[in-house]
Design a protein around this motif. Structure first.
Motif, PDB file in Angstrom:
ATOM      1  N   GLY A 153      32.632  32.808  35.583  1.00  0.00           N
ATOM      2  CA  GLY A 153      33.681  33.168  34.639  1.00  0.00           C
ATOM      3  C   GLY A 153      34.132  34.611  34.741  1.00  0.00           C
ATOM      4  O   GLY A 153      35.033  35.038  34.007  1.00  0.00           O
ATOM      5  N   HIS A 154      33.543  35.372  35.662  1.00  0.00           N
ATOM      6  CA  HIS A 154      33.932  36.776  35.804  1.00  0.00           C
ATOM      7  C   HIS A 154      35.329  36.935  36.402  1.00  0.00           C
ATOM      8  O   HIS A 154      35.860  38.051  36.430  1.00  0.00           O
ATOM      9  CB  HIS A 154      32.901  37.526  36.652  1.00  0.00           C
ATOM     10  N   TRP A 155      35.912  35.838  36.859  1.00  0.00           N
ATOM     11  CA  TRP A 155      37.288  35.914  37.356  1.00  0.00           C
ATOM     12  C   TRP A 155      38.241  36.368  36.250  1.00  0.00           C
ATOM     13  O   TRP A 155      39.280  36.979  36.527  1.00  0.00           O
ATOM     14  CB  TRP A 155      37.736  34.545  37.885  1.00  0.00           C
ATOM     15  N   MET A 156      37.883  36.078  34.993  1.00  0.00           N
ATOM     16  CA  MET A 156      38.758  36.448  33.879  1.00  0.00           C
ATOM     17  C   MET A 156      38.886  37.957  33.717  1.00  0.00           C
ATOM     18  O   MET A 156      39.823  38.441  33.074  1.00  0.00           O
ATOM     19  CB  MET A 156      38.232  35.826  32.575  1.00  0.00           C
ATOM     20  N   ARG A 157      37.964  38.710  34.308  1.00  0.00           N
ATOM     21  CA  ARG A 157      38.015  40.168  34.199  1.00  0.00           C
ATOM     22  C   ARG A 157      38.996  40.792  35.186  1.00  0.00           C
ATOM     23  O   ARG A 157      39.402  41.944  35.003  1.00  0.00           O
ATOM     24  CB  ARG A 157      36.616  40.757  34.413  1.00  0.00           C
ATOM     25  N   ILE A 158      39.363  40.044  36.257  1.00  0.00           N
ATOM     26  CA  ILE A 158      40.250  40.633  37.265  1.00  0.00           C
ATOM     27  C   ILE A 158      41.477  39.782  37.571  1.00  0.00           C
ATOM     28  O   ILE A 158      42.247  40.119  38.473  1.00  0.00           O
ATOM     29  CB  ILE A 158      39.491  40.918  38.580  1.00  0.00           C
ATOM     30  N   VAL A 159      41.660  38.703  36.848  1.00  0.00           N
ATOM     31  CA  VAL A 159      42.844  37.858  37.038  1.00  0.00           C
ATOM     32  C   VAL A 159      43.692  37.912  35.770  1.00  0.00           C
ATOM     33  O   VAL A 159      43.183  37.630  34.680  1.00  0.00           O
ATOM     34  CB  VAL A 159      42.456  36.398  37.343  1.00  0.00           C
ATOM     35  N   PRO A 160      44.962  38.287  35.873  1.00  0.00           N
ATOM     36  CA  PRO A 160      45.822  38.332  34.676  1.00  0.00           C
ATOM     37  C   PRO A 160      45.913  36.966  34.015  1.00  0.00           C
ATOM     38  O   PRO A 160      46.153  35.961  34.678  1.00  0.00           O
ATOM     39  CB  PRO A 160      47.184  38.769  35.235  1.00  0.00           C
ATOM     40  N   THR A 161      45.706  36.945  32.714  1.00  0.00           N
ATOM     41  CA  THR A 161      45.787  35.685  31.965  1.00  0.00           C
ATOM     42  C   THR A 161      46.859  35.730  30.883  1.00  0.00           C
ATOM     43  O   THR A 161      47.032  34.755  30.154  1.00  0.00           O
ATOM     44  CB  THR A 161      44.427  35.363  31.314  1.00  0.00           C
ATOM     45  N   SER A 162      47.558  36.852  30.766  1.00  0.00           N
ATOM     46  CA  SER A 162      48.653  36.961  29.794  1.00  0.00           C
ATOM     47  C   SER A 162      49.680  37.952  30.326  1.00  0.00           C
ATOM     48  O   SER A 162      49.352  38.853  31.103  1.00  0.00           O
ATOM     49  CB  SER A 162      48.134  37.418  28.425  1.00  0.00           C
ATOM     50  N   TRP A 163      50.928  37.777  29.883  1.00  0.00           N
ATOM     51  CA  TRP A 163      52.008  38.623  30.392  1.00  0.00           C
ATOM     52  C   TRP A 163      51.928  40.057  29.875  1.00  0.00           C
ATOM     53  O   TRP A 163      52.556  40.956  30.434  1.00  0.00           O
ATOM     54  CB  TRP A 163      53.364  38.021  30.017  1.00  0.00           C
ATOM     55  N   ASP A 164      51.154  40.288  28.819  1.00  0.00           N
ATOM     56  CA  ASP A 164      51.087  41.655  28.298  1.00  0.00           C
ATOM     57  C   ASP A 164      50.331  42.592  29.230  1.00  0.00           C
ATOM     58  O   ASP A 164      50.258  43.797  28.986  1.00  0.00           O
ATOM     59  CB  ASP A 164      50.472  41.680  26.897  1.00  0.00           C
ATOM     60  N   VAL A 165      49.786  42.044  30.318  1.00  0.00           N
ATOM     61  CA  VAL A 165      49.117  42.896  31.292  1.00  0.00           C
ATOM     62  C   VAL A 165      50.116  43.845  31.958  1.00  0.00           C
ATOM     63  O   VAL A 165      49.759  44.975  32.329  1.00  0.00           O
ATOM     64  CB  VAL A 165      48.398  42.038  32.363  1.00  0.00           C
ATOM     65  N   ILE A 166      51.380  43.429  32.066  1.00  0.00           N
ATOM     66  CA  ILE A 166      52.379  44.263  32.744  1.00  0.00           C
ATOM     67  C   ILE A 166      52.737  45.501  31.923  1.00  0.00           C
ATOM     68  O   ILE A 166      52.617  46.629  32.427  1.00  0.00           O
ATOM     69  CB  ILE A 166      53.632  43.430  33.082  1.00  0.00           C
ATOM     70  N   PRO A 167      53.167  45.356  30.653  1.00  0.00           N
ATOM     71  CA  PRO A 167      53.438  46.581  29.882  1.00  0.00           C
ATOM     72  C   PRO A 167      52.187  47.424  29.659  1.00  0.00           C
ATOM     73  O   PRO A 167      52.267  48.657  29.612  1.00  0.00           O
ATOM     74  CB  PRO A 167      54.008  46.052  28.561  1.00  0.00           C
ATOM     75  N   ASN A 168      51.033  46.779  29.531  1.00  0.00           N
ATOM     76  CA  ASN A 168      49.803  47.552  29.372  1.00  0.00           C
ATOM     77  C   ASN A 168      49.455  48.319  30.645  1.00  0.00           C
ATOM     78  O   ASN A 168      48.925  49.432  30.583  1.00  0.00           O
ATOM     79  CB  ASN A 168      48.647  46.631  28.981  1.00  0.00           C
ATOM     80  N   ALA A 169      49.756  47.739  31.791  1.00  0.00           N
ATOM     81  CA  ALA A 169      49.526  48.446  33.050  1.00  0.00           C
ATOM     82  C   ALA A 169      50.460  49.650  33.166  1.00  0.00           C
ATOM     83  O   ALA A 169      50.053  50.728  33.627  1.00  0.00           O
ATOM     84  CB  ALA A 169      49.735  47.498  34.230  1.00  0.00           C
ATOM     85  N   LEU A 170      51.711  49.480  32.744  1.00  0.00           N
ATOM     86  CA  LEU A 170      52.650  50.608  32.737  1.00  0.00           C
ATOM     87  C   LEU A 170      52.164  51.704  31.791  1.00  0.00           C
ATOM     88  O   LEU A 170      52.242  52.900  32.101  1.00  0.00           O
ATOM     89  CB  LEU A 170      54.036  50.130  32.319  1.00  0.00           C
ATOM     90  N   SER A 171      51.648  51.295  30.645  1.00  0.00           N
ATOM     91  CA  SER A 171      51.113  52.259  29.689  1.00  0.00           C
ATOM     92  C   SER A 171      49.940  53.027  30.289  1.00  0.00           C
ATOM     93  O   SER A 171      49.863  54.259  30.177  1.00  0.00           O
ATOM     94  CB  SER A 171      50.661  51.529  28.419  1.00  0.00           C
ATOM     95  N   ALA A 172      49.028  52.307  30.929  1.00  0.00           N
ATOM     96  CA  ALA A 172      47.877  52.963  31.556  1.00  0.00           C
ATOM     97  C   ALA A 172      48.325  53.908  32.664  1.00  0.00           C
ATOM     98  O   ALA A 172      47.772  55.004  32.827  1.00  0.00           O
ATOM     99  CB  ALA A 172      46.915  51.913  32.110  1.00  0.00           C
ATOM    100  N   ALA A 173      49.350  53.499  33.419  1.00  0.00           N
ATOM    101  CA  ALA A 173      49.854  54.346  34.501  1.00  0.00           C
ATOM    102  C   ALA A 173      50.419  55.652  33.951  1.00  0.00           C
ATOM    103  O   ALA A 173      50.180  56.733  34.512  1.00  0.00           O
ATOM    104  CB  ALA A 173      50.928  53.599  35.292  1.00  0.00           C
ATOM    105  N   VAL A 174      51.172  55.564  32.856  1.00  0.00           N
ATOM    106  CA  VAL A 174      51.722  56.774  32.231  1.00  0.00           C
ATOM    107  C   VAL A 174      50.595  57.671  31.726  1.00  0.00           C
ATOM    108  O   VAL A 174      50.640  58.896  31.873  1.00  0.00           O
ATOM    109  CB  VAL A 174      52.674  56.400  31.077  1.00  0.00           C
TER     110      VAL A 174
END
Length: 317
Positions: A153-174
């Motif tokens: 089940g550790h795949w859930m830690r590195i596979v996107p499971t929701s679309w909010d990963v994109i804005p959150n990734a942009l936030s982390a990048a900023v």
């Protein structure tokens, strides 16, 4: 007249010598300027308050399934070490294959046993033999890794499971770009940018490295005209090297973040499987570096010949 020609010749020679150096200097300067510009822009965005609402709504961590596991099991630590071990050898041997014009030794596969072909096996450099051999071990390790990800089940830690990963990734990048980094707790979950990076490495870059490497290797059916037209070797070559560069950049950034975001705790996570700031993980990390460094030093023809001879004929020409 003679003096003029000599002067012109010297200028041409000087330009040739200075050409690569000048290009590297310009490229390095451009990269530094671009990085500074990104940092300044990110700092301005955060200080101006323009993106305060965005950062509040998307702090940098995407939602994970409720059943997502936490922590780092022992198998993940071993997989991490083996992946690092093989990847260093792959990059080094791949670079040698790319840069070496006169190999010190060559290897020809024995055309008997489990692997047998109608045509005569191709002769390749010993560097390429090492590259391909370690590639196979790396792929086996990667296959085991993916299977264990799915089973545990550790795949859930590195596979996107929701679309909010994109804005959150942009936030982390900023946040990273502004040098005011997002809160880290990789024992529980990675931030969205890390999640996407690991996903790209495991499920995009690694398969690309495999697909392009196979096309460039001797096991590819050279007589399959239609297949070769559909997948030209030039395409594989144009992708394979950039993929290697991507892996190098990923490793550099990954190591930098490990060392600058709580090095002892981070190393304990992946090496010792504990969530504390003890020195065990650091000691294991240093030990792994010693093993990898020693292997790189020993990966020379004088030591590779006996091993390669078990699977083929080693010659100087």
């Amino acid at each position: 007249m003679v003096t003029t020609r000599k002067s012109s010749s010297k200028e041409t020679t000087l330009k040739k010598k200075m050409g690569p150096y000048a290009r590297k200097t310009i490229l390095t300067t451009a990269v530094v300027v671009a990085m500074v510009a990104v940092v300044l822009a990110a700092k301005w965005l955060r200080s101006s308050g323009v993106i305060d609402g965005f950062l509040a709504d998307y702090p940098g961590h995407a939602r994970l399934p409720e059943t997502s596991p936490t922590g780092f099991p022992a198998w993940l630590g071993w997989q991490h070490f083996l992946n690092m071990f093989f990847l260093v050898l792959i990059i080094r041997s791949g670079w040698q294959v790319r840069r070496t014009t006169r190999p010190d030794a060559y290897w020809t596969r024995h055309n008997k046993g489990f692997i047998r072909t109608k045509g005569s096996p191709a002769k390749i450099s010993l560097d390429l033999w090492l590259h391909l051999s370690v590639d196979i071990l790396w792929l086996i390790n990667g296959l085991v890794f993916v299977i264990l990800l799915g089973v545990t089940g550790h795949w859930m830690r590195i596979v996107p499971t929701s679309w909010d990963v994109i804005p959150n990734a942009l936030s982390a990048a900023v946040q990273y770009a502004s040098l005011d980094w997002p809160t880290e707790d990789s024992w529980i979950s990675y931030n969205a940018l890390q999640l996407l990076a690991y996903f790209l490495v495991v499920f995009v870059a690694a398969p690309l490295a495999f697909a392009t490497g196979v096309r460039m290797s001797g096991i590819w059916p050279q007589q399959a005209a239609r297949l070769n037209r559909a997948y030209p070797i030039a395409v594989a070559r144009s992708v394979h090297f950039p993929v290697m560069v991507f892996f190098v950049l990923f490793v550099v950034v990954h190591v930098f973040l490990v060392l600058t975001t709580g090095v002892l705790r981070n190393l304990n996570h992946i090496y010792a499987g504990t969530d504390d700031a003890g020195w065990l993980g650091f000691g294991l990390f240093v030990g792994s570096l010693v093993v990898i460094s020693a292997t790189v030093v020993l990966a020379r023809p004088v030591f590779l010949r006996p091993v390669a001879s078990l699977m083929g004929k080693v010659s100087k020409r």
